[in-house]
Design a protein around this motif. Structure first.
Motif, PDB file in Angstrom:
ATOM      1  N   GLY A 137       0.842  -1.367   0.161  1.00 26.74           N
ATOM      2  CA  GLY A 137      -0.081  -0.001   0.111  1.00 26.74           C
ATOM      3  C   GLY A 137       0.785   1.136  -0.104  1.00 26.74           C
ATOM      4  O   GLY A 137       2.183   1.230   0.356  1.00 26.74           O
TER       5      GLY A 137
ATOM      6  N   GLY B 294       4.526  -0.297   0.068  1.00 31.63           N
ATOM      7  CA  GLY B 294       4.644  -1.195  -0.784  1.00 31.63           C
ATOM      8  C   GLY B 294       5.414  -0.400  -1.943  1.00 31.63           C
ATOM      9  O   GLY B 294       5.698  -1.400  -3.059  1.00 31.63           O
ATOM     10  N   TYR B 295       6.010   0.802  -1.865  1.00 30.80           N
ATOM     11  CA  TYR B 295       6.563   1.544  -2.994  1.00 30.80           C
ATOM     12  C   TYR B 295       8.056   1.625  -2.682  1.00 30.80           C
ATOM     13  O   TYR B 295       8.640   2.605  -2.419  1.00 30.80           O
ATOM     14  CB  TYR B 295       5.930   2.885  -2.964  1.00 30.80           C
TER      15      TYR B 295
ATOM     16  N   ASP C 127      -5.533  -1.670   2.117  1.00 33.85           N
ATOM     17  CA  ASP C 127      -6.671  -0.322   1.962  1.00 33.85           C
ATOM     18  C   ASP C 127      -7.882  -0.648   2.484  1.00 33.85           C
ATOM     19  O   ASP C 127      -8.488   0.402   3.051  1.00 33.85           O
ATOM     20  CB  ASP C 127      -6.493  -0.212   0.351  1.00 33.85           C
TER      21      ASP C 127
ATOM     22  N   ARG D 239     -17.309  -2.132  -7.300  1.00 26.52           N
ATOM     23  CA  ARG D 239     -15.919  -1.658  -7.409  1.00 26.52           C
ATOM     24  C   ARG D 239     -15.553  -0.597  -8.641  1.00 26.52           C
ATOM     25  O   ARG D 239     -14.979   0.570  -8.729  1.00 26.52           O
ATOM     26  CB  ARG D 239     -14.955  -2.750  -7.486  1.00 26.52           C
TER      27      ARG D 239
HETATM   28  N1  UDP Z   1       0.913  -1.347  -4.519  1.00 28.67           N
HETATM   29  C1  UDP Z   1       2.194  -1.190  -3.834  1.00 28.67           C
HETATM   30  N2  UDP Z   1       3.209  -1.260  -4.572  1.00 28.67           N
HETATM   31  C2  UDP Z   1       3.492  -0.970  -5.836  1.00 28.67           C
HETATM   32  C3  UDP Z   1       2.222  -1.252  -6.686  1.00 28.67           C
HETATM   33  C4  UDP Z   1       0.884  -1.142  -5.854  1.00 28.67           C
HETATM   34  O1  UDP Z   1       1.928  -1.513  -2.420  1.00 28.67           O
HETATM   35  O2  UDP Z   1       4.502  -0.988  -6.304  1.00 28.67           O
HETATM   36  C5  UDP Z   1      -0.383  -1.321  -3.819  1.00 28.67           C
HETATM   37  C6  UDP Z   1      -1.541  -0.346  -4.116  1.00 28.67           C
HETATM   38  O3  UDP Z   1      -1.194   0.898  -3.034  1.00 28.67           O
HETATM   39  C7  UDP Z   1      -2.733  -0.930  -3.670  1.00 28.67           C
HETATM   40  C8  UDP Z   1      -2.632  -2.669  -3.868  1.00 28.67           C
HETATM   41  O4  UDP Z   1      -0.952  -2.711  -4.315  1.00 28.67           O
HETATM   42  O5  UDP Z   1      -3.025  -0.891  -2.150  1.00 28.67           O
HETATM   43  C9  UDP Z   1      -2.994  -2.895  -5.201  1.00 28.67           C
HETATM   44  O6  UDP Z   1      -4.278  -3.169  -5.098  1.00 28.67           O
HETATM   45  P1  UDP Z   1      -5.639  -3.485  -6.264  1.00 28.67           P
HETATM   46  O7  UDP Z   1      -6.931  -3.563  -5.522  1.00 28.67           O
HETATM   47  O8  UDP Z   1      -5.214  -2.908  -7.370  1.00 28.67           O
HETATM   48  O9  UDP Z   1      -4.700  -5.127  -6.059  1.00 28.67           O
HETATM   49  P2  UDP Z   1      -5.461  -6.161  -7.154  1.00 28.67           P
HETATM   50  O10 UDP Z   1      -6.759  -6.033  -7.515  1.00 28.67           O
HETATM   51  O11 UDP Z   1      -4.168  -6.054  -8.168  1.00 28.67           O
HETATM   52  O12 UDP Z   1      -5.086  -7.553  -6.338  1.00 28.67           O
END
Ligand code: UDP
Length: 252
Positions: free
Chosen positions: A114, A141-142, A199, A222
């Motif tokens: 996140g 996560g960045y 999140d 969503r």
């Molecule tokens: N995210 C992260 N690092 C990155 C890219 C994304 O921590 O380099 C996080 C982003 O902030 C979000 C999550 O990964 O909290 C992706 O959420 P999403 O609901 O898009 O997940 P998915 O549906 O791809 O499983």
């Protein structure tokens, strides 16, 4: 006796475990207590379609020990293919079940992923909801997923003593990161790839109302909340109709 939860159901090349939420949680709890390591992936139909479009993703997505169907599209596809799954198991709910037994069994948990601050907020909220929850570390996560920045993240997780690791980087990034790095975290018993769950726990993203979930329309809710997901969600009809074509062509 635990039900045999290890029979895999192949949905267009991705192998799912035919388990309920309770069975999945029970299995993970048992694995931790017996010292087995588990890698849990939670693909939805977008990810299965991504594998169909780019088959190099199959070995990544299938490198788990437990794979739950986190989407109604996957459940429908399994039914179309004549190998039904028991139902959708939402990763965000499995995460909560895992946190509940972590608190009871005193198993240290680390939350990774996140935007900056999200994992901390999630930890605070979860501590308020689940008594004695042993969250021993958090991180956003960045970060650079290779080299010294990545090494630092892994050192922090190892130093925390965590045995359960939530990895919430989005798919398929989190799956790649887990399989590339899991051998470097020998204390971790359960790796969970849980997408946007932090999140939800932090309250920055709301889950759909129960009625939408019940009707299998969580994806629609969503889309209303996050219209930018339209490109990704166009994968859903492609996957659904593609699965019918696949079936009608006599494949399984
Ligand atoms: N995210 C992260 N690092 C990155 C890219 C994304 O921590 O380099 C996080 C982003 O902030 C979000 C999550 O990964 O909290 C992706 O959420 P999403 O609901 O898009 O997940 P998915 O549906 O791809 O499983």
């Amino acid at each position: 006796m635990m039900p045999d939860t290890r029979t895999k159901i192949n949905v267009r090349g991705v192998c799912f475990d035919n388990v309920t939420l309770a069975e999945a949680a029970m299995r993970l709890r048992e694995s931790v207590s017996q010292g087995r390591t588990e890698t849990v992936f939670t693909p939805n139909s977008e990810i299965v379609q991504a594998c169909i479009d780019d088959p190099s993703l199959y070995p990544v997505v299938n490198a788990s020990t437990l794979t739950i169907p986190d989407g109604i599209g996957v459940v429908k596809a399994a039914r179309i293919l004549g190998t039904p799954l028991k139902g959708k198991v939402a990763g965000v709910e499995l995460g909560r079940e895992v946190l509940a037994f972590a608190a009871e069994d005193k198993i240290p948990v680390y939350l990774l992923g996140g935007k900056p601050g999200v994992a901390e907020t999630a930890a605070d909220k979860l501590r308020g909801e689940i008594a004695n929850l042993p969250i021993v570390g958090t991180g956003d996560g960045y970060f650079e997923k290779t080299g010294s920045a990545n090494d630092t993240v892994i050192e922090k997780i190892n130093a925390s003593g965590a045995e359960i690791l939530f990895v919430c980087l989005g798919a398929p990034l989190q799956e790649k990161w887990i399989i590339e790095n899991r051998d470097r975290m020998p204390r971790v018993r359960v790796f969970l790839g849980l997408g946007g769950s932090l999140d939800v726990y932090a309250g920055t993203v709301k889950r759909a109302p129960a009625l939408f979930i019940h009707l299998g329309l969580e994806w629609f809710y969503r889309l209303l909340r996050e219209p930018r997901r339209i490109g990704r969600m166009m994968q859903l009809p492609k996957f659904y109709f593609g699965t019918w074509m696949y079936k009608l062509n006599g494949k399984k």
